[in-house]
Design a protein around this motif. Structure first.
Motif, PDB file in Angstrom:
ATOM      1  N   LYS A 169     -29.146   4.250  13.357  1.00  0.00           N
ATOM      2  CA  LYS A 169     -29.185   5.237  14.428  1.00  0.00           C
ATOM      3  C   LYS A 169     -28.113   4.887  15.449  1.00  0.00           C
ATOM      4  CE  LYS A 169     -32.916   7.751  13.440  1.00  0.00           C
ATOM      5  NZ  LYS A 169     -32.928   9.221  13.329  1.00  0.00           N
ATOM      6  N   TRP A 170     -27.449   5.909  15.934  1.00  0.00           N
ATOM      7  CA  TRP A 170     -26.380   5.719  16.913  1.00  0.00           C
ATOM      8  C   TRP A 170     -26.602   6.671  18.085  1.00  0.00           C
ATOM      9  CZ3 TRP A 170     -22.178   2.363  15.877  1.00  0.00           C
ATOM     10  CH2 TRP A 170     -22.143   1.850  14.571  1.00  0.00           C
ATOM     11  N   LYS A 171     -26.065   6.296  19.214  1.00  0.00           N
ATOM     12  CA  LYS A 171     -25.924   7.230  20.323  1.00  0.00           C
ATOM     13  C   LYS A 171     -24.507   7.778  20.250  1.00  0.00           C
ATOM     14  CE  LYS A 171     -29.119   4.869  23.472  1.00  0.00           C
ATOM     15  NZ  LYS A 171     -29.217   4.080  24.734  1.00  0.00           N
ATOM     16  N   LYS A 172     -24.435   9.079  20.134  1.00  0.00           N
ATOM     17  CA  LYS A 172     -23.131   9.735  20.080  1.00  0.00           C
ATOM     18  C   LYS A 172     -22.827  10.313  21.453  1.00  0.00           C
ATOM     19  CE  LYS A 172     -20.666  13.605  17.923  1.00  0.00           C
ATOM     20  NZ  LYS A 172     -20.756  14.707  16.939  1.00  0.00           N
ATOM     21  N   PHE A 173     -21.680   9.932  22.002  1.00  0.00           N
ATOM     22  CA  PHE A 173     -21.245  10.440  23.304  1.00  0.00           C
ATOM     23  C   PHE A 173     -20.024  11.328  23.099  1.00  0.00           C
ATOM     24  CE2 PHE A 173     -23.516   6.554  24.120  1.00  0.00           C
ATOM     25  CZ  PHE A 173     -24.247   6.809  25.268  1.00  0.00           C
ATOM     26  N   THR A 174     -19.997  12.439  23.797  1.00  0.00           N
ATOM     27  CA  THR A 174     -18.864  13.355  23.707  1.00  0.00           C
ATOM     28  C   THR A 174     -18.311  13.610  25.103  1.00  0.00           C
ATOM     29  OG1 THR A 174     -19.787  14.450  21.755  1.00  0.00           O
ATOM     30  CG2 THR A 174     -18.076  15.630  22.966  1.00  0.00           C
ATOM     31  N   LEU A 175     -17.071  13.216  25.294  1.00  0.00           N
ATOM     32  CA  LEU A 175     -16.362  13.457  26.551  1.00  0.00           C
ATOM     33  C   LEU A 175     -15.480  14.685  26.363  1.00  0.00           C
ATOM     34  CD1 LEU A 175     -15.072  12.798  29.345  1.00  0.00           C
ATOM     35  CD2 LEU A 175     -13.515  11.256  28.112  1.00  0.00           C
ATOM     36  N   THR A 176     -15.675  15.693  27.193  1.00  0.00           N
ATOM     37  CA  THR A 176     -14.820  16.876  27.156  1.00  0.00           C
ATOM     38  C   THR A 176     -13.712  16.698  28.177  1.00  0.00           C
ATOM     39  OG1 THR A 176     -16.666  18.279  26.488  1.00  0.00           O
ATOM     40  CG2 THR A 176     -14.730  19.380  27.401  1.00  0.00           C
ATOM     41  N   THR A 177     -12.483  16.809  27.717  1.00  0.00           N
ATOM     42  CA  THR A 177     -11.330  16.588  28.580  1.00  0.00           C
ATOM     43  C   THR A 177     -10.199  17.519  28.145  1.00  0.00           C
ATOM     44  OG1 THR A 177      -9.829  14.888  29.461  1.00  0.00           O
ATOM     45  CG2 THR A 177     -10.507  14.663  27.157  1.00  0.00           C
ATOM     46  N   THR A 178      -8.959  17.150  28.398  1.00  0.00           N
ATOM     47  CA  THR A 178      -7.815  17.983  28.033  1.00  0.00           C
ATOM     48  C   THR A 178      -7.008  17.312  26.925  1.00  0.00           C
ATOM     49  OG1 THR A 178      -6.338  16.955  29.666  1.00  0.00           O
ATOM     50  CG2 THR A 178      -7.658  18.827  30.402  1.00  0.00           C
ATOM     51  N   THR A 179      -6.268  18.111  26.190  1.00  0.00           N
ATOM     52  CA  THR A 179      -5.405  17.537  25.163  1.00  0.00           C
ATOM     53  C   THR A 179      -4.325  16.659  25.780  1.00  0.00           C
ATOM     54  OG1 THR A 179      -4.066  19.562  25.170  1.00  0.00           O
ATOM     55  CG2 THR A 179      -5.802  19.391  23.514  1.00  0.00           C
ATOM     56  N   ALA A 180      -3.920  16.972  27.009  1.00  0.00           N
ATOM     57  CA  ALA A 180      -2.903  16.155  27.674  1.00  0.00           C
ATOM     58  C   ALA A 180      -3.423  14.755  27.961  1.00  0.00           C
ATOM     59  CB  ALA A 180      -2.461  16.831  28.974  1.00  0.00           C
ATOM     60  N   ALA A 181      -4.742  14.625  28.117  1.00  0.00           N
ATOM     61  CA  ALA A 181      -5.325  13.340  28.498  1.00  0.00           C
ATOM     62  C   ALA A 181      -5.879  12.551  27.320  1.00  0.00           C
ATOM     63  CB  ALA A 181      -6.442  13.570  29.515  1.00  0.00           C
ATOM     64  N   GLU A 182      -5.994  13.169  26.139  1.00  0.00           N
ATOM     65  CA  GLU A 182      -6.757  12.542  25.065  1.00  0.00           C
ATOM     66  C   GLU A 182      -6.204  11.193  24.633  1.00  0.00           C
ATOM     67  OE1 GLU A 182      -4.863  14.922  21.223  1.00  0.00           O
ATOM     68  OE2 GLU A 182      -6.649  15.729  22.185  1.00  0.00           O
ATOM     69  N   ASP A 183      -4.877  11.046  24.577  1.00  0.00           N
ATOM     70  CA  ASP A 183      -4.311   9.761  24.154  1.00  0.00           C
ATOM     71  C   ASP A 183      -4.572   8.670  25.191  1.00  0.00           C
ATOM     72  OD1 ASP A 183      -3.392  10.786  21.775  1.00  0.00           O
ATOM     73  OD2 ASP A 183      -1.375  11.190  22.520  1.00  0.00           O
ATOM     74  N   LEU A 184      -4.407   9.015  26.471  1.00  0.00           N
ATOM     75  CA  LEU A 184      -4.649   8.031  27.530  1.00  0.00           C
ATOM     76  C   LEU A 184      -6.122   7.627  27.573  1.00  0.00           C
ATOM     77  CD1 LEU A 184      -2.458   9.500  30.430  1.00  0.00           C
ATOM     78  CD2 LEU A 184      -2.036   7.392  29.137  1.00  0.00           C
ATOM     79  N   VAL A 185      -7.009   8.597  27.403  1.00  0.00           N
ATOM     80  CA  VAL A 185      -8.441   8.300  27.450  1.00  0.00           C
ATOM     81  C   VAL A 185      -8.851   7.440  26.264  1.00  0.00           C
ATOM     82  CG1 VAL A 185     -10.752   9.286  27.339  1.00  0.00           C
ATOM     83  CG2 VAL A 185      -9.011  10.352  28.786  1.00  0.00           C
ATOM     84  N   SER A 186      -8.385   7.785  25.067  1.00  0.00           N
ATOM     85  CA  SER A 186      -8.757   6.996  23.897  1.00  0.00           C
ATOM     86  C   SER A 186      -8.192   5.591  23.978  1.00  0.00           C
ATOM     87  CB  SER A 186      -8.291   7.687  22.614  1.00  0.00           C
ATOM     88  OG  SER A 186      -6.887   7.874  22.616  1.00  0.00           O
ATOM     89  N   SER A 187      -6.997   5.455  24.544  1.00  0.00           N
ATOM     90  CA  SER A 187      -6.416   4.127  24.742  1.00  0.00           C
ATOM     91  C   SER A 187      -7.234   3.319  25.736  1.00  0.00           C
ATOM     92  CB  SER A 187      -4.972   4.257  25.220  1.00  0.00           C
ATOM     93  OG  SER A 187      -4.406   2.994  25.463  1.00  0.00           O
ATOM     94  N   MET A 188      -7.673   3.966  26.791  1.00  0.00           N
ATOM     95  CA  MET A 188      -8.517   3.295  27.787  1.00  0.00           C
ATOM     96  C   MET A 188      -9.814   2.810  27.147  1.00  0.00           C
ATOM     97  SD  MET A 188     -11.483   4.138  29.723  1.00  0.00           S
ATOM     98  CE  MET A 188     -11.462   5.908  30.027  1.00  0.00           C
ATOM     99  N   MET A 189     -10.418   3.650  26.310  1.00  0.00           N
ATOM    100  CA  MET A 189     -11.665   3.263  25.649  1.00  0.00           C
ATOM    101  C   MET A 189     -11.446   2.090  24.701  1.00  0.00           C
ATOM    102  SD  MET A 189     -13.523   6.894  24.815  1.00  0.00           S
ATOM    103  CE  MET A 189     -14.191   7.917  26.132  1.00  0.00           C
ATOM    104  N   ALA A 190     -10.324   2.110  23.999  1.00  0.00           N
ATOM    105  CA  ALA A 190     -10.007   0.991  23.103  1.00  0.00           C
ATOM    106  C   ALA A 190      -9.855  -0.298  23.893  1.00  0.00           C
ATOM    107  CB  ALA A 190      -8.738   1.293  22.315  1.00  0.00           C
ATOM    108  N   ASP A 191      -9.217  -0.218  25.059  1.00  0.00           N
ATOM    109  CA  ASP A 191      -9.055  -1.398  25.909  1.00  0.00           C
ATOM    110  C   ASP A 191     -10.405  -1.939  26.371  1.00  0.00           C
ATOM    111  OD1 ASP A 191      -6.325  -1.257  25.656  1.00  0.00           O
ATOM    112  OD2 ASP A 191      -6.003  -0.234  27.577  1.00  0.00           O
ATOM    113  N   LEU A 192     -11.378  -1.043  26.547  1.00  0.00           N
ATOM    114  CA  LEU A 192     -12.719  -1.473  26.953  1.00  0.00           C
ATOM    115  C   LEU A 192     -13.496  -2.111  25.800  1.00  0.00           C
ATOM    116  CD1 LEU A 192     -13.900   1.522  29.187  1.00  0.00           C
ATOM    117  CD2 LEU A 192     -13.190  -0.739  29.955  1.00  0.00           C
ATOM    118  N   GLY A 193     -13.020  -1.877  24.579  1.00  0.00           N
ATOM    119  CA  GLY A 193     -13.694  -2.456  23.419  1.00  0.00           C
ATOM    120  C   GLY A 193     -14.499  -1.472  22.597  1.00  0.00           C
TER     121      GLY A 193
END
Length: 326
Positions: free
Chosen positions: A9-33
């Motif tokens: 079982k997993w908790k699935k989280f969905t962040l709604t944002t913009t295509t302009a931000a998606e790379d920066l946001v995913s990179s930030m999440m990767a940095d968080l682990g």
């Protein structure tokens, strides 16, 4: 993930944002682990992107409206509140540089099978000439019960049969496989080409692949097609530079070597392939985007042990078939 264990079982989280931000946001999440971030948007792949990769299944997308959803998954017992707090802090920092749009996060519980197997909705039965290829979970369509049937579940290995390069290889196997053929399938993936060879009458197949997932995928697909495992042996490893794999495959014994891989690997493989083929044996190579055709042809033409006997095309992809002459 290992097959046969209990469904997580997993908790699935969905962040709604913009295509302009998606790379920066995913990179930030990767940095968080956070691992396994999945981006969902309607931005079409460029011609360069689609030509430079294998894409088995590509659904049509609605118009791009600049909106993106970023999905990430946390185990059920993870500290969700702590993760969300760190993500919100990261978003606060990014907001100074990029429009984050709605910036809403919603949570839902899911099971790993829900998001791992989502692609299955796009994989339907289809024909390659008189061969019917269908996923194991679909029924044989009415009116097609007389076709030569191949059933495939690629799992996490490459190879549904839908990609042009796979179909090019299957058509060449139809031309060259006989009841006496021994076949070496390099980069076997789901095992679809080796299974096609066996269905077409080949005596036996050996396959190699760098991906350990190919081993389980081939075994399961053999069972789905009623083929005994001793007719199709598979080994993980690189036949180009691993002597143990080369020795396992065997020297000078194959009637056909088939390789549905990318052009740079084919260029390397055509040097090794003559050691495994019989004189007069056939090498079927695909995975060649048309821009790389000249490079592959040049490599074969420079190899005095091969002569090119046929070049076939489907869409933007090319297959080169060569015979061992020396």
């Amino acid at each position: 993930m290992e097959r046969g264990r209990g469904v997580m079982k997993w908790k699935k989280f969905t962040l709604t944002t913009t295509t302009a931000a998606e790379d920066l946001v995913s990179s930030m999440m990767a940095d968080l682990g956070i691992e396994g971030v999945e981006i969902e948007d309607n931005v079409p792949l460029t011609e360069k992107e689609t030509k430079g990769m294998f894409i088995d299944i590509l659904p049509e997308l609605p118009p791009d409206e600049g909106r993106a959803r970023i999905h990430f998954y946390l185990e059920e017992d993870a500290d969700g509140a702590g993760w969300l707090e760190r993500i919100e802090e990261g978003l606060d920092e990014l907001a100074a540089f990029v429009d984050l749009g709605e910036r809403t996060i919603v949570c839902s519980e899911t099971e790993d099978k829900d998001w791992i197997d989502n692609w299955k909705q796009y994989f339907k039965p289809f024909l390659v000439d008189d061969i019917l290829i269908k996923p194991t979970w679909e029924e044989v369509p009415e009116g097609l019960k007389d076709k030569l049937l191949i059933q495939i579940d690629p799992g996490t290995a490459f190879g549904t049969g839908m990609h042009e390069t796979t179909q090019l290889c299957i058509r060449q196997l139809q031309r060259y496989v006989t009841g006496e053929s021994l076949v070496l399938d390099v980069g076997t993936g789901s095992g679809i080409l080796g299974i096609a060879a066996l269905k077409l009458g080949a005596r036996a197949v050996k396959g190699t692949d760098l991906d350990e997932n190919a081993i389980a995928a081939v075994r399961e697909n053999l069972a789905s097609n009623g083929i005994l495992e001793d007719r199709f042996q598979v080994l993980q490893g690189n036949i180009i530079d691993d002597k143990a794999v080369q020795d396992w495959a065997g020297l000078g014994i194959y009637d056909i070597l088939v390789a549905n891989i990318l052009a740079p690997v084919i260029i390397l493989l055509q040097k090794e392939a003559p050691l495994h083929l019989k004189k007069g044996g056939i090498m079927i190579a695909s995975g060649i985007i048309e821009e790389k055709e000249a490079d592959v042809r040049k490599a074969f033409e420079a190899n005095e042990r091969f002569e090119i006997v046929e070049v076939t095309r489907q869409g933007d992809w090319v297959s080169v078939t060569a015979r061992l002459v020396g």
